[in-house]
Design a protein around this motif. Structure first.
Motif, PDB file in Angstrom:
ATOM      1  N   ILE A 131       0.831  -1.202   0.000  1.00 17.72           N
ATOM      2  CA  ILE A 131       0.000   0.000   0.000  1.00 17.72           C
ATOM      3  C   ILE A 131       0.864   1.249   0.000  1.00 17.72           C
ATOM      4  O   ILE A 131       0.600   2.212  -0.743  1.00 17.72           O
ATOM      5  CB  ILE A 131      -0.947  -0.002   1.220  1.00 17.72           C
ATOM      6  CG1 ILE A 131      -1.928  -1.170   1.123  1.00 17.72           C
ATOM      7  CG2 ILE A 131      -1.711   1.321   1.312  1.00 17.72           C
ATOM      8  CD1 ILE A 131      -2.781  -1.362   2.367  1.00 17.72           C
ATOM      9  N   LEU A 132       1.920   1.268   0.807  1.00 21.75           N
ATOM     10  CA  LEU A 132       2.799   2.429   0.860  1.00 21.75           C
ATOM     11  C   LEU A 132       3.509   2.654  -0.473  1.00 21.75           C
ATOM     12  O   LEU A 132       3.702   3.801  -0.889  1.00 21.75           O
ATOM     13  CB  LEU A 132       3.818   2.261   1.983  1.00 21.75           C
ATOM     14  CG  LEU A 132       3.239   2.224   3.406  1.00 21.75           C
ATOM     15  CD1 LEU A 132       4.341   1.967   4.426  1.00 21.75           C
ATOM     16  CD2 LEU A 132       2.514   3.522   3.727  1.00 21.75           C
ATOM     17  N   PRO A 148     -16.666   3.012  -4.553  1.00 23.86           N
ATOM     18  CA  PRO A 148     -17.852   2.178  -4.299  1.00 23.86           C
ATOM     19  C   PRO A 148     -17.568   0.998  -3.374  1.00 23.86           C
ATOM     20  O   PRO A 148     -18.437   0.600  -2.584  1.00 23.86           O
ATOM     21  CB  PRO A 148     -18.256   1.701  -5.703  1.00 23.86           C
ATOM     22  CG  PRO A 148     -17.704   2.744  -6.622  1.00 23.86           C
ATOM     23  CD  PRO A 148     -16.417   3.161  -5.992  1.00 23.86           C
ATOM     24  N   LEU A 149     -16.358   0.443  -3.432  1.00 30.05           N
ATOM     25  CA  LEU A 149     -16.010  -0.684  -2.576  1.00 30.05           C
ATOM     26  C   LEU A 149     -15.879  -0.240  -1.119  1.00 30.05           C
ATOM     27  O   LEU A 149     -16.304  -0.951  -0.204  1.00 30.05           O
ATOM     28  CB  LEU A 149     -14.706  -1.329  -3.053  1.00 30.05           C
ATOM     29  CG  LEU A 149     -14.753  -1.951  -4.450  1.00 30.05           C
ATOM     30  CD1 LEU A 149     -13.375  -2.466  -4.854  1.00 30.05           C
ATOM     31  CD2 LEU A 149     -15.774  -3.077  -4.506  1.00 30.05           C
ATOM     32  N   ALA A 150     -15.310   0.944  -0.912  1.00 34.84           N
ATOM     33  CA  ALA A 150     -15.220   1.471   0.448  1.00 34.84           C
ATOM     34  C   ALA A 150     -16.610   1.776   0.992  1.00 34.84           C
ATOM     35  O   ALA A 150     -16.912   1.502   2.158  1.00 34.84           O
ATOM     36  CB  ALA A 150     -14.348   2.728   0.469  1.00 34.84           C
ATOM     37  N   ALA A 220     -11.080   6.787   5.114  1.00 37.65           N
ATOM     38  CA  ALA A 220     -10.022   7.745   5.416  1.00 37.65           C
ATOM     39  C   ALA A 220      -8.749   7.420   4.640  1.00 37.65           C
ATOM     40  O   ALA A 220      -8.065   8.327   4.116  1.00 37.65           O
ATOM     41  CB  ALA A 220      -9.734   7.746   6.918  1.00 37.65           C
ATOM     42  N   LEU A 221      -8.415   6.124   4.542  1.00 40.49           N
ATOM     43  CA  LEU A 221      -7.228   5.719   3.789  1.00 40.49           C
ATOM     44  C   LEU A 221      -7.385   6.068   2.320  1.00 40.49           C
ATOM     45  O   LEU A 221      -6.451   6.586   1.689  1.00 40.49           O
ATOM     46  CB  LEU A 221      -7.005   4.210   3.955  1.00 40.49           C
ATOM     47  CG  LEU A 221      -5.856   3.598   3.137  1.00 40.49           C
ATOM     48  CD1 LEU A 221      -4.528   4.258   3.492  1.00 40.49           C
ATOM     49  CD2 LEU A 221      -5.787   2.086   3.360  1.00 40.49           C
ATOM     50  N   LEU A 222      -8.565   5.817   1.784  1.00 41.82           N
ATOM     51  CA  LEU A 222      -8.794   6.128   0.374  1.00 41.82           C
ATOM     52  C   LEU A 222      -8.706   7.635   0.137  1.00 41.82           C
ATOM     53  O   LEU A 222      -8.132   8.079  -0.873  1.00 41.82           O
ATOM     54  CB  LEU A 222     -10.176   5.607  -0.041  1.00 41.82           C
ATOM     55  CG  LEU A 222     -10.428   5.433  -1.546  1.00 41.82           C
ATOM     56  CD1 LEU A 222      -9.362   4.558  -2.183  1.00 41.82           C
ATOM     57  CD2 LEU A 222     -11.807   4.833  -1.763  1.00 41.82           C
ATOM     58  N   LEU A 236      -2.505   5.900   8.702  1.00 40.45           N
ATOM     59  CA  LEU A 236      -3.733   5.118   8.603  1.00 40.45           C
ATOM     60  C   LEU A 236      -3.447   3.639   8.371  1.00 40.45           C
ATOM     61  O   LEU A 236      -4.157   2.776   8.889  1.00 40.45           O
ATOM     62  CB  LEU A 236      -4.605   5.680   7.476  1.00 40.45           C
ATOM     63  CG  LEU A 236      -5.247   7.031   7.790  1.00 40.45           C
ATOM     64  CD1 LEU A 236      -5.736   7.704   6.507  1.00 40.45           C
ATOM     65  CD2 LEU A 236      -6.395   6.858   8.774  1.00 40.45           C
ATOM     66  N   VAL A 237      -2.420   3.336   7.608  1.00 36.27           N
ATOM     67  CA  VAL A 237      -2.035   1.938   7.393  1.00 36.27           C
ATOM     68  C   VAL A 237      -1.606   1.320   8.718  1.00 36.27           C
ATOM     69  O   VAL A 237      -1.973   0.186   9.045  1.00 36.27           O
ATOM     70  CB  VAL A 237      -0.910   1.833   6.342  1.00 36.27           C
ATOM     71  CG1 VAL A 237      -0.284   0.439   6.367  1.00 36.27           C
ATOM     72  CG2 VAL A 237      -1.451   2.128   4.949  1.00 36.27           C
ATOM     73  N   ARG A 238      -0.840   2.080   9.492  1.00 36.52           N
ATOM     74  CA  ARG A 238      -0.400   1.576  10.801  1.00 36.52           C
ATOM     75  C   ARG A 238      -1.606   1.302  11.697  1.00 36.52           C
ATOM     76  O   ARG A 238      -1.681   0.260  12.363  1.00 36.52           O
ATOM     77  CB  ARG A 238       0.522   2.592  11.469  1.00 36.52           C
ATOM     78  CG  ARG A 238       1.084   2.104  12.808  1.00 36.52           C
ATOM     79  CD  ARG A 238       1.946   3.166  13.482  1.00 36.52           C
ATOM     80  NE  ARG A 238       3.096   3.521  12.655  1.00 36.52           N
ATOM     81  CZ  ARG A 238       3.287   4.725  12.120  1.00 36.52           C
ATOM     82  NH1 ARG A 238       2.400   5.694  12.312  1.00 36.52           N
ATOM     83  NH2 ARG A 238       4.351   4.969  11.397  1.00 36.52           N
ATOM     84  N   ALA A 239      -2.570   2.201  11.698  1.00 35.96           N
ATOM     85  CA  ALA A 239      -3.756   2.019  12.536  1.00 35.96           C
ATOM     86  C   ALA A 239      -4.614   0.859  12.043  1.00 35.96           C
ATOM     87  O   ALA A 239      -5.133   0.069  12.845  1.00 35.96           O
ATOM     88  CB  ALA A 239      -4.583   3.311  12.553  1.00 35.96           C
ATOM     89  N   HIS A 240      -4.748   0.735  10.731  1.00 33.11           N
ATOM     90  CA  HIS A 240      -5.618  -0.296  10.179  1.00 33.11           C
ATOM     91  C   HIS A 240      -5.084  -1.695  10.435  1.00 33.11           C
ATOM     92  O   HIS A 240      -5.862  -2.649  10.564  1.00 33.11           O
ATOM     93  CB  HIS A 240      -5.792  -0.066   8.676  1.00 33.11           C
ATOM     94  CG  HIS A 240      -6.943  -0.811   8.080  1.00 33.11           C
ATOM     95  ND1 HIS A 240      -8.240  -0.645   8.492  1.00 33.11           N
ATOM     96  CD2 HIS A 240      -6.991  -1.752   7.100  1.00 33.11           C
ATOM     97  CE1 HIS A 240      -9.052  -1.422   7.802  1.00 33.11           C
ATOM     98  NE2 HIS A 240      -8.312  -2.118   6.952  1.00 33.11           N
ATOM     99  N   PHE A 241      -3.769  -1.816  10.510  1.00 35.85           N
ATOM    100  CA  PHE A 241      -3.165  -3.126  10.748  1.00 35.85           C
ATOM    101  C   PHE A 241      -2.665  -3.261  12.185  1.00 35.85           C
ATOM    102  O   PHE A 241      -1.693  -3.953  12.462  1.00 35.85           O
ATOM    103  CB  PHE A 241      -2.037  -3.373   9.754  1.00 35.85           C
ATOM    104  CG  PHE A 241      -2.513  -3.630   8.354  1.00 35.85           C
ATOM    105  CD1 PHE A 241      -3.063  -4.851   8.009  1.00 35.85           C
ATOM    106  CD2 PHE A 241      -2.440  -2.634   7.398  1.00 35.85           C
ATOM    107  CE1 PHE A 241      -3.532  -5.095   6.729  1.00 35.85           C
ATOM    108  CE2 PHE A 241      -2.913  -2.864   6.104  1.00 35.85           C
ATOM    109  CZ  PHE A 241      -3.456  -4.081   5.777  1.00 35.85           C
ATOM    110  N   GLY A 242      -3.359  -2.590  13.106  1.00 32.16           N
ATOM    111  CA  GLY A 242      -3.111  -2.802  14.526  1.00 32.16           C
ATOM    112  C   GLY A 242      -1.751  -2.349  15.007  1.00 32.16           C
ATOM    113  O   GLY A 242      -1.114  -3.039  15.817  1.00 32.16           O
TER     114      GLY A 242
END
Length: 246
Positions: A131-132, A148-150, A220-222, A236-242
């Motif tokens: 993602i990064l 639309p997927l989000a 938010a990531l999108l 946001l990636v850090r938060a999303h993956f705990g």
């Protein structure tokens, strides 16, 4: 289509109920007559519906971790033969959701907190760097196509539909990773994602608030990816993956 409570029967639509006979075209055989081909289509349709119903029952905790279920008994509940149920269960066994118990049926996998934490860690190791990297190379227009997927994850979360949320969540992540062009990585990530979707051996399933928070992170990531805000993407990636190191 969840598994009904004991004693109930979840009837499939009349036009897709399987016939009790068997027979499918295999390589080397002449083409099947239209009637047999139609039967094959119906059978695959029923198997697909049963697979979706079983996944829904797993996500909702209606199929209890550690319990053994037989294909004939589940077939009776759905009003179909044991064959499409057994085929669907074999698919779930390949995904790690259930395990085969010889002469008895299928035991629902019982995942504890440690196993789920390990899966989450591996997912972070695979997905976060991709993602990064994509955040630096993919144009905003491509990210907008994922909107639309989000939104689908937000809708499922708002309705508290855990099974539909799991599918929408997986679709979002799959589409995101697909922009990297590595089909093997997408397949591995999707398998890990599905293995993390089933409920714990003990404890409640994900609450509606948990689903909503996860879906909000997608949006938010999108937004950050579209804006090209690299620091926000990293946070946001850090938060999303705990709290993964990225």
């Amino acid at each position: 289509m969840p598994v009904p409570a004991s004693g109930g029967r979840a009837r499939l639509p009349e036009e897709v109920r399987p016939e009790r006979t068997r027979g499918e075209h295999t390589h080397g055989e002449p083409p099947a007559p239209p009637a047999v081909a139609a039967h094959t289509v119906r059978r695959h349709s029923v198997r697909g519906q049963i697979l979706r119903a079983l996944r829904s029952a797993l996500a909702d905790g209606e199929l209890v971790p550690g319990e053994v279920y037989s294909a004939p008994a589940l077939g009776e509940r759905f009003g179909v033969s044991a064959t499409p149920v057994r085929e669907a269960m074999q698919r779930l066994a390949a995904e790690g959701a259930v395990e085969v118990v010889p002469n008895r049926g299928f035991r629902v996998a019982a995942r504890g907190p440690r196993e789920l934490a390990e899966i989450a860690e591996v997912r972070a190791m695979i997905e976060a760097p991709v993602i990064l990297r994509l955040a630096r190379t993919v144009p905003a227009a491509r990210w907008r196509e994922l909107r639309p997927l989000a939104c689908a994850t937000e809708t499922a979360a708002a309705e508290g539909d855990r099974a539909r949320y799991a599918e929408a969540d997986r679709a979002f992540h799959r589409a995101l990773l697909s922009l990297g062009g590595n089909a093997q990585l997408v397949t591995v990530a999707a398998d890990l994602h599905r293995r993390s979707a089933w409920p714990l051996a003990a404890g409640p399933a994900a609450r509606r608030a948990d689903l909503a928070a996860d879906a909000a992170q997608h949006t938010a990531l999108l937004d950050a990816l579209i804006a090209g805000d690299q620091e926000a993407v990293r946070r946001l990636v850090r938060a999303h993956f705990g709290g993964a190191e990225v």
